[in-house]
Design an enzyme around this catalytic site. Structure first.
Site, PDB file in Angstrom:
ATOM      1  N   GLY A 193       0.849  -1.186   0.000  1.00 53.89           N
ATOM      2  CA  GLY A 193       0.000   0.000   0.000  1.00 53.89           C
ATOM      3  C   GLY A 193       0.884   1.235   0.000  1.00 53.89           C
ATOM      4  O   GLY A 193       2.043   1.194  -0.429  1.00 53.89           O
ATOM      5  N   VAL A 194       0.325   2.331   0.501  1.00 52.82           N
ATOM      6  CA  VAL A 194       1.029   3.596   0.392  1.00 52.82           C
ATOM      7  C   VAL A 194       2.308   3.619   1.239  1.00 52.82           C
ATOM      8  O   VAL A 194       3.371   4.032   0.772  1.00 52.82           O
ATOM      9  CB  VAL A 194       0.095   4.762   0.789  1.00 52.82           C
ATOM     10  CG1 VAL A 194       0.637   6.064   0.273  1.00 52.82           C
ATOM     11  CG2 VAL A 194      -1.292   4.547   0.235  1.00 52.82           C
ATOM     12  N   ALA A 331      -4.415  13.390   5.630  1.00 57.22           N
ATOM     13  CA  ALA A 331      -4.348  14.591   6.452  1.00 57.22           C
ATOM     14  C   ALA A 331      -5.224  15.711   5.886  1.00 57.22           C
ATOM     15  O   ALA A 331      -5.928  16.402   6.633  1.00 57.22           O
ATOM     16  CB  ALA A 331      -2.902  15.053   6.556  1.00 57.22           C
ATOM     17  N   HIS A 455       4.375  27.837 -20.539  1.00 65.13           N
ATOM     18  CA  HIS A 455       5.305  26.979 -21.285  1.00 65.13           C
ATOM     19  C   HIS A 455       6.739  27.364 -20.926  1.00 65.13           C
ATOM     20  O   HIS A 455       7.047  28.545 -20.879  1.00 65.13           O
ATOM     21  CB  HIS A 455       5.088  27.162 -22.779  1.00 65.13           C
ATOM     22  CG  HIS A 455       6.103  26.438 -23.611  1.00 65.13           C
ATOM     23  ND1 HIS A 455       6.027  25.078 -23.827  1.00 65.13           N
ATOM     24  CD2 HIS A 455       7.229  26.877 -24.234  1.00 65.13           C
ATOM     25  CE1 HIS A 455       7.054  24.706 -24.572  1.00 65.13           C
ATOM     26  NE2 HIS A 455       7.804  25.777 -24.825  1.00 65.13           N
TER      27      HIS A 455
HETATM   28  P1  FAD Z   1      -3.900  11.735  13.802  1.00 61.08           P
HETATM   29  O1  FAD Z   1      -2.931  12.486  13.004  1.00 61.08           O
HETATM   30  O2  FAD Z   1      -3.651  10.286  14.013  1.00 61.08           O
HETATM   31  O3  FAD Z   1      -3.995  12.492  15.200  1.00 61.08           O
HETATM   32  C1  FAD Z   1      -4.766  12.028  16.241  1.00 61.08           C
HETATM   33  C2  FAD Z   1      -4.127  12.489  17.524  1.00 61.08           C
HETATM   34  O4  FAD Z   1      -5.018  12.268  18.599  1.00 61.08           O
HETATM   35  C3  FAD Z   1      -2.855  11.726  17.876  1.00 61.08           C
HETATM   36  O5  FAD Z   1      -1.804  12.621  18.088  1.00 61.08           O
HETATM   37  C4  FAD Z   1      -3.208  10.960  19.135  1.00 61.08           C
HETATM   38  O6  FAD Z   1      -2.119  10.847  20.038  1.00 61.08           O
HETATM   39  C5  FAD Z   1      -4.296  11.844  19.732  1.00 61.08           C
HETATM   40  N1  FAD Z   1      -5.222  11.132  20.594  1.00 61.08           N
HETATM   41  C6  FAD Z   1      -5.825   9.944  20.351  1.00 61.08           C
HETATM   42  N2  FAD Z   1      -6.685   9.654  21.356  1.00 61.08           N
HETATM   43  C7  FAD Z   1      -6.604  10.673  22.223  1.00 61.08           C
HETATM   44  C8  FAD Z   1      -7.275  10.951  23.438  1.00 61.08           C
HETATM   45  N3  FAD Z   1      -8.221  10.145  23.920  1.00 61.08           N
HETATM   46  N4  FAD Z   1      -6.937  12.084  24.105  1.00 61.08           N
HETATM   47  C9  FAD Z   1      -6.003  12.932  23.608  1.00 61.08           C
HETATM   48  N5  FAD Z   1      -5.362  12.729  22.435  1.00 61.08           N
HETATM   49  C10 FAD Z   1      -5.672  11.615  21.770  1.00 61.08           C
HETATM   50  N6  FAD Z   1      -1.684  11.641   4.751  1.00 61.08           N
HETATM   51  C11 FAD Z   1      -1.590  12.531   3.748  1.00 61.08           C
HETATM   52  O7  FAD Z   1      -2.559  13.229   3.464  1.00 61.08           O
HETATM   53  N7  FAD Z   1      -0.414  12.699   3.063  1.00 61.08           N
HETATM   54  C12 FAD Z   1       0.681  11.972   3.339  1.00 61.08           C
HETATM   55  O8  FAD Z   1       1.722  12.140   2.703  1.00 61.08           O
HETATM   56  C13 FAD Z   1       0.611  11.015   4.375  1.00 61.08           C
HETATM   57  N8  FAD Z   1       1.688  10.286   4.699  1.00 61.08           N
HETATM   58  C14 FAD Z   1       1.611   9.381   5.735  1.00 61.08           C
HETATM   59  C15 FAD Z   1       2.723   8.629   6.020  1.00 61.08           C
HETATM   60  C16 FAD Z   1       2.676   7.699   7.043  1.00 61.08           C
HETATM   61  C17 FAD Z   1       3.906   6.880   7.356  1.00 61.08           C
HETATM   62  C18 FAD Z   1       1.483   7.552   7.811  1.00 61.08           C
HETATM   63  C19 FAD Z   1       1.424   6.587   8.943  1.00 61.08           C
HETATM   64  C20 FAD Z   1       0.365   8.311   7.522  1.00 61.08           C
HETATM   65  C21 FAD Z   1       0.411   9.229   6.464  1.00 61.08           C
HETATM   66  N9  FAD Z   1      -0.690   9.997   6.115  1.00 61.08           N
HETATM   67  C22 FAD Z   1      -0.613  10.883   5.076  1.00 61.08           C
HETATM   68  C23 FAD Z   1      -1.976   9.883   6.838  1.00 61.08           C
HETATM   69  C24 FAD Z   1      -2.112  11.027   7.842  1.00 61.08           C
HETATM   70  O9  FAD Z   1      -1.034  10.990   8.744  1.00 61.08           O
HETATM   71  C25 FAD Z   1      -3.428  10.889   8.594  1.00 61.08           C
HETATM   72  O10 FAD Z   1      -4.490  10.777   7.679  1.00 61.08           O
HETATM   73  C26 FAD Z   1      -3.669  12.104   9.470  1.00 61.08           C
HETATM   74  O11 FAD Z   1      -2.641  12.239  10.423  1.00 61.08           O
HETATM   75  C27 FAD Z   1      -5.015  11.964  10.176  1.00 61.08           C
HETATM   76  O12 FAD Z   1      -5.218  13.054  11.027  1.00 61.08           O
HETATM   77  P2  FAD Z   1      -6.109  12.927  12.339  1.00 61.08           P
HETATM   78  O13 FAD Z   1      -6.055  14.252  12.984  1.00 61.08           O
HETATM   79  O14 FAD Z   1      -7.406  12.345  12.000  1.00 61.08           O
HETATM   80  O15 FAD Z   1      -5.370  11.829  13.229  1.00 61.08           O
HETATM   81  P1  NAI Z   2      -2.780   0.684   2.847  1.00 53.68           P
HETATM   82  O1  NAI Z   2      -4.198   0.417   3.097  1.00 53.68           O
HETATM   83  O2  NAI Z   2      -2.401   1.775   1.917  1.00 53.68           O
HETATM   84  O3  NAI Z   2      -2.088  -0.633   2.296  1.00 53.68           O
HETATM   85  C1  NAI Z   2      -2.062  -1.828   3.016  1.00 53.68           C
HETATM   86  C2  NAI Z   2      -1.746  -2.959   2.071  1.00 53.68           C
HETATM   87  O4  NAI Z   2      -1.476  -4.112   2.840  1.00 53.68           O
HETATM   88  C3  NAI Z   2      -2.918  -3.296   1.137  1.00 53.68           C
HETATM   89  O5  NAI Z   2      -2.466  -3.363  -0.200  1.00 53.68           O
HETATM   90  C4  NAI Z   2      -3.403  -4.628   1.675  1.00 53.68           C
HETATM   91  O6  NAI Z   2      -3.953  -5.443   0.679  1.00 53.68           O
HETATM   92  C5  NAI Z   2      -2.124  -5.215   2.222  1.00 53.68           C
HETATM   93  N1  NAI Z   2      -2.334  -6.230   3.254  1.00 53.68           N
HETATM   94  C6  NAI Z   2      -3.257  -6.245   4.243  1.00 53.68           C
HETATM   95  N2  NAI Z   2      -3.121  -7.356   4.991  1.00 53.68           N
HETATM   96  C7  NAI Z   2      -2.084  -8.052   4.479  1.00 53.68           C
HETATM   97  C8  NAI Z   2      -1.450  -9.280   4.826  1.00 53.68           C
HETATM   98  N3  NAI Z   2      -1.870  -9.993   5.849  1.00 53.68           N
HETATM   99  N4  NAI Z   2      -0.417  -9.702   4.071  1.00 53.68           N
HETATM  100  C9  NAI Z   2       0.022  -8.963   3.012  1.00 53.68           C
HETATM  101  N5  NAI Z   2      -0.534  -7.790   2.646  1.00 53.68           N
HETATM  102  C10 NAI Z   2      -1.573  -7.342   3.365  1.00 53.68           C
HETATM  103  O7  NAI Z   2      -2.127   0.904   4.281  1.00 53.68           O
HETATM  104  P2  NAI Z   2      -0.718   1.456   4.752  1.00 53.68           P
HETATM  105  O8  NAI Z   2       0.268   1.405   3.640  1.00 53.68           O
HETATM  106  O9  NAI Z   2      -0.431   0.772   6.024  1.00 53.68           O
HETATM  107  O10 NAI Z   2      -1.034   2.963   5.053  1.00 53.68           O
HETATM  108  C11 NAI Z   2      -2.099   3.295   5.935  1.00 53.68           C
HETATM  109  C12 NAI Z   2      -2.776   4.538   5.488  1.00 53.68           C
HETATM  110  O11 NAI Z   2      -1.992   5.676   5.793  1.00 53.68           O
HETATM  111  C13 NAI Z   2      -3.020   4.644   3.982  1.00 53.68           C
HETATM  112  O12 NAI Z   2      -4.149   3.935   3.580  1.00 53.68           O
HETATM  113  C14 NAI Z   2      -3.193   6.094   3.804  1.00 53.68           C
HETATM  114  O13 NAI Z   2      -4.500   6.451   4.109  1.00 53.68           O
HETATM  115  C15 NAI Z   2      -2.242   6.681   4.825  1.00 53.68           C
HETATM  116  N6  NAI Z   2      -0.994   7.054   4.168  1.00 53.68           N
HETATM  117  C16 NAI Z   2      -1.046   8.030   3.210  1.00 53.68           C
HETATM  118  C17 NAI Z   2       0.079   8.405   2.537  1.00 53.68           C
HETATM  119  C18 NAI Z   2      -0.022   9.407   1.473  1.00 53.68           C
HETATM  120  O14 NAI Z   2      -1.045  10.072   1.387  1.00 53.68           O
HETATM  121  N7  NAI Z   2       0.987   9.587   0.631  1.00 53.68           N
HETATM  122  C19 NAI Z   2       1.390   7.822   2.852  1.00 53.68           C
HETATM  123  C20 NAI Z   2       1.318   6.781   3.837  1.00 53.68           C
HETATM  124  C21 NAI Z   2       0.164   6.448   4.484  1.00 53.68           C
END
Ligand code: FAD
Ligand code: NAI
Length: 476
Positions: A193-194, A331, A455
């Site tokens: 996935g991503v 996000a 361009h």
């Molecule tokens: P979160 O960012 O998860 O924030 C929730 C917060 O609430 C956390 O800090 C947590 O500690 C806090 N919290 C939870 N429960 C409680 C509680 N009861 N009391 C107080 N605090 C609490 N999205 C993109 O759009 N672009 C990207 O490039 C991208 N890259 C990513 C890369 C990775 C490796 C990962 C893991 C995710 C990525 N995402 C990306 C996804 C993005 O990070 C999330 O969609 C986004 O952070 C969601 O925002 P949120 O505010 O809903 O939750």
């Molecule tokens: P994902 O949902 O993007 O991908 C997970 C992958 O794991 C899927 O292809 C699924 O089929 C596979 N999978 C599930 N169970 C499995 C198993 N047992 N064995 C092998 N493969 C299996 O989830 P990921 O990469 O963990 O990221 C989580 C989320 O975080 C994303 O869906 C995205 O919403 C967010 N994210 C966004 C980014 C961005 O916007 N550039 C970057 C990174 C994360």
């Protein structure tokens, strides 16, 4: 009587939470935001920014940038006549240190934004206690807070697999994958996935031999089929070993690595030995310790807080936004919902259109899309016209030396309204914005075809794809 009173309490300080808090305060509400996770704070104090700033979007993009520069220096520089004496090498601790400084700067910047907008930051875990005379009573750390409106933005956490314990040293989720102290010789990734593709790319560029094991039979089924096909071709050529249709078997974790058994698409048993393993198989909504049942908050079987199109929960004046509710875990989607909810609380219309939320994968080439894929339109029986132009036909792309990929535009065959745009290529993450604007305005391919594009720019490929919908491209 609760210790503190607010008009709006936001639980969670990620992109959904901190943006909701800022917008609510801008609209004149006495607002607080509770956050409990210290992430990697040296003093152990809760840090704002959530997954995105601390262990998600921002640190991953910082590492993607450094590793891209490294790969450019190794492979692209010589092709353009730039010679580096000696071998290009990577100092991983320096790279990680820079990434950490970017994260520190941004997370502390949000504290500054809170001060500027007069949002009260409450350091502590929020959990519902019940109802008070003036609203909901929520415990935050040692104190109680009463608020008329509550916005839940508690985000998500990584899903782990049974039998594969994550220690974030040898077996890592996103947290450990962003913090390796050296480049592993062999890296295994579960899930194409991503995160798997982005983090797999980072460590491959720096020299790791990366094998990605994906359960589904098809690669990137969520993307447009042409994009998925091109991506698989390019990533494989780059050296990512992507194996789809696998079933993960017994995993043994030792002090120096992992030995993982799996069954391949062909039904044959195989084994992957790797120094480190990234488990990136999706994320689950986070409602841990929220005490949702105390107030009767509706949570689905999948752990999502149940909301309507305006992020209203089943409880009056309680909203939920971001990863903890339905929709893509992104996000920018969380931030859109956050603003919508704050404005609804203020009596304004509030609007978030999930149909025009762009998706981006920050690999090289980047992948970005908005709207429907070709296979979705086919499945829905929608008559469409497609225009597809390769970056190879673009002067700017050739000039930079990176003409991989294409722009594909899908428009309604009867009305010409743009239904989807899919890009694989350099700067796709920026190029997609034009398509989002056009779709949000209900634009037609002809609208983009008649707009002047600078361009030489990569955006001319979007222009040409719009022209190609009507079979009249000028440069292809
Ligand atoms: P979160 O960012 O998860 O924030 C929730 C917060 O609430 C956390 O800090 C947590 O500690 C806090 N919290 C939870 N429960 C409680 C509680 N009861 N009391 C107080 N605090 C609490 N999205 C993109 O759009 N672009 C990207 O490039 C991208 N890259 C990513 C890369 C990775 C490796 C990962 C893991 C995710 C990525 N995402 C990306 C996804 C993005 O990070 C999330 O969609 C986004 O952070 C969601 O925002 P949120 O505010 O809903 O939750
Ligand atoms: P994902 O949902 O993007 O991908 C997970 C992958 O794991 C899927 O292809 C699924 O089929 C596979 N999978 C599930 N169970 C499995 C198993 N047992 N064995 C092998 N493969 C299996 O989830 P990921 O990469 O963990 O990221 C989580 C989320 O975080 C994303 O869906 C995205 O919403 C967010 N994210 C966004 C980014 C961005 O916007 N550039 C970057 C990174 C994360």
């Amino acid at each position: 009587m609760a210790d503190k009173q607010f008009d709006v309490l936001v639980i969670g300080g990620g992109p959904g939470g901190y943006v909701a808090a800022i917008r609510a305060a801008q609209l004149g509400f006495k607002t607080a935001c509770a956050e409990s996770n210290p992430y990697a704070d040296p003093k152990g104090e809760p840090r704002l920014g959530g997954t995105c700033l601390n262990v998600g979007c921002i640190p991953s993009k910082a590492l993607l940038h450094t590793s891209h520069l490294f790969e450019e220096a190794e492979h692209a520089f010589p092709t353009q006549g730039i010679r580096l004496e000696g071998k290009v090498s990577i100092d991983v601790p320096v790279m990680i240190g820079r990434k950490n400084r970017v994260v520190d700067q941004l997370t502390s910047g949000i504290k500054g934004l809170f001060k500027k907008n007069k949002v009260t930051f409450l350091a502590g875990h929020g959990s519902f206690e019940g109802n008070g005379p003036a609203g909901y009573v929520v415990r935050v750390g040692a104190e109680t807070v009463e608020a008329r409106h509550v916005i839940i933005a508690t985000g998500s956490k990584p899903r782990h697999l049974p039998g594969i314990p994550v220690d974030n040293r040898i077996v890592c989720d996103n947290v450990g994958a962003l913090d390796f102290d050296s480049v592993p010789k062999k890296l295994g990734v579960i899930g194409a996935g991503v995160i798997g593709l982005e983090m797999g790319s980072v460590w491959r560029r720096l020299g790791a031999e990366v094998t990605v094991l994906e359960a589904l039979p098809d690669f990137m089924p969520f993307a447009d089929m042409d994009v998925a096909k091109e991506a698989l071709k390019v990533f494989t050529k780059q050296g990512l070993d992507i194996r789809t249709g696998v079933t993960i078997g017994e995993t043994k974790v030792g002090a120096d690595g992992v030995s993982l058994a799996y069954t391949g698409k062909d039904g044959k048993e195989a084994r992957l030995e790797c120094e480190r393993l990234i488990v990136s198989v999706g994320r689950v909504p986070n409602t841990e310790g929220l005490n949702a049942s105390t107030v009767g908050l509706d949570v689905s079987d999948r752990g999502q807080i149940v909301v309507d199109g305006h992020c209203r929960t089943n409880l009056p004046n309680v909203y939920a936004v971001g990863d903890v509710v339905r929709g893509p875990m992104l996000a920018h989607k969380a931030m859109e919902e956050a603003v919508m909810v704050a404005e609804i609380i203020a009596g304004q219309a509030g609007h978030a259109n999930l149909d025009t939320v762009p998706g981006v994968i920050y690999t090289s080439p980047e992948i970005a899309w908005v709207g429907k894929s070709e296979q979705q339109l086919k499945a829905e029986g929608v008559a469409y016209r497609a225009g597809k132009i390769p970056f190879m036909a673009n002067g700017r792309a050739l000039g930079t030396g990176d003409p991989t990929g294409f722009v594909k535009m899908l428009a309604d065959a009867n009305t010409d309204r743009i239904l989807g745009v899919h890009i694989i290529g350099a700067n796709a993450s920026e190029l997609i914005s034009e398509a989002v604007v056009a779709m949000e305005f209900g634009g037609a391919a002809e609208d983009l075809a008649r707009i002047c594009h600078a361009h030489p720019t990569l955006s001319e490929v979007v222009h040409e794809a719009a022209l190609a919908v009507d079979k009249r491209p000028l440069h292809f």
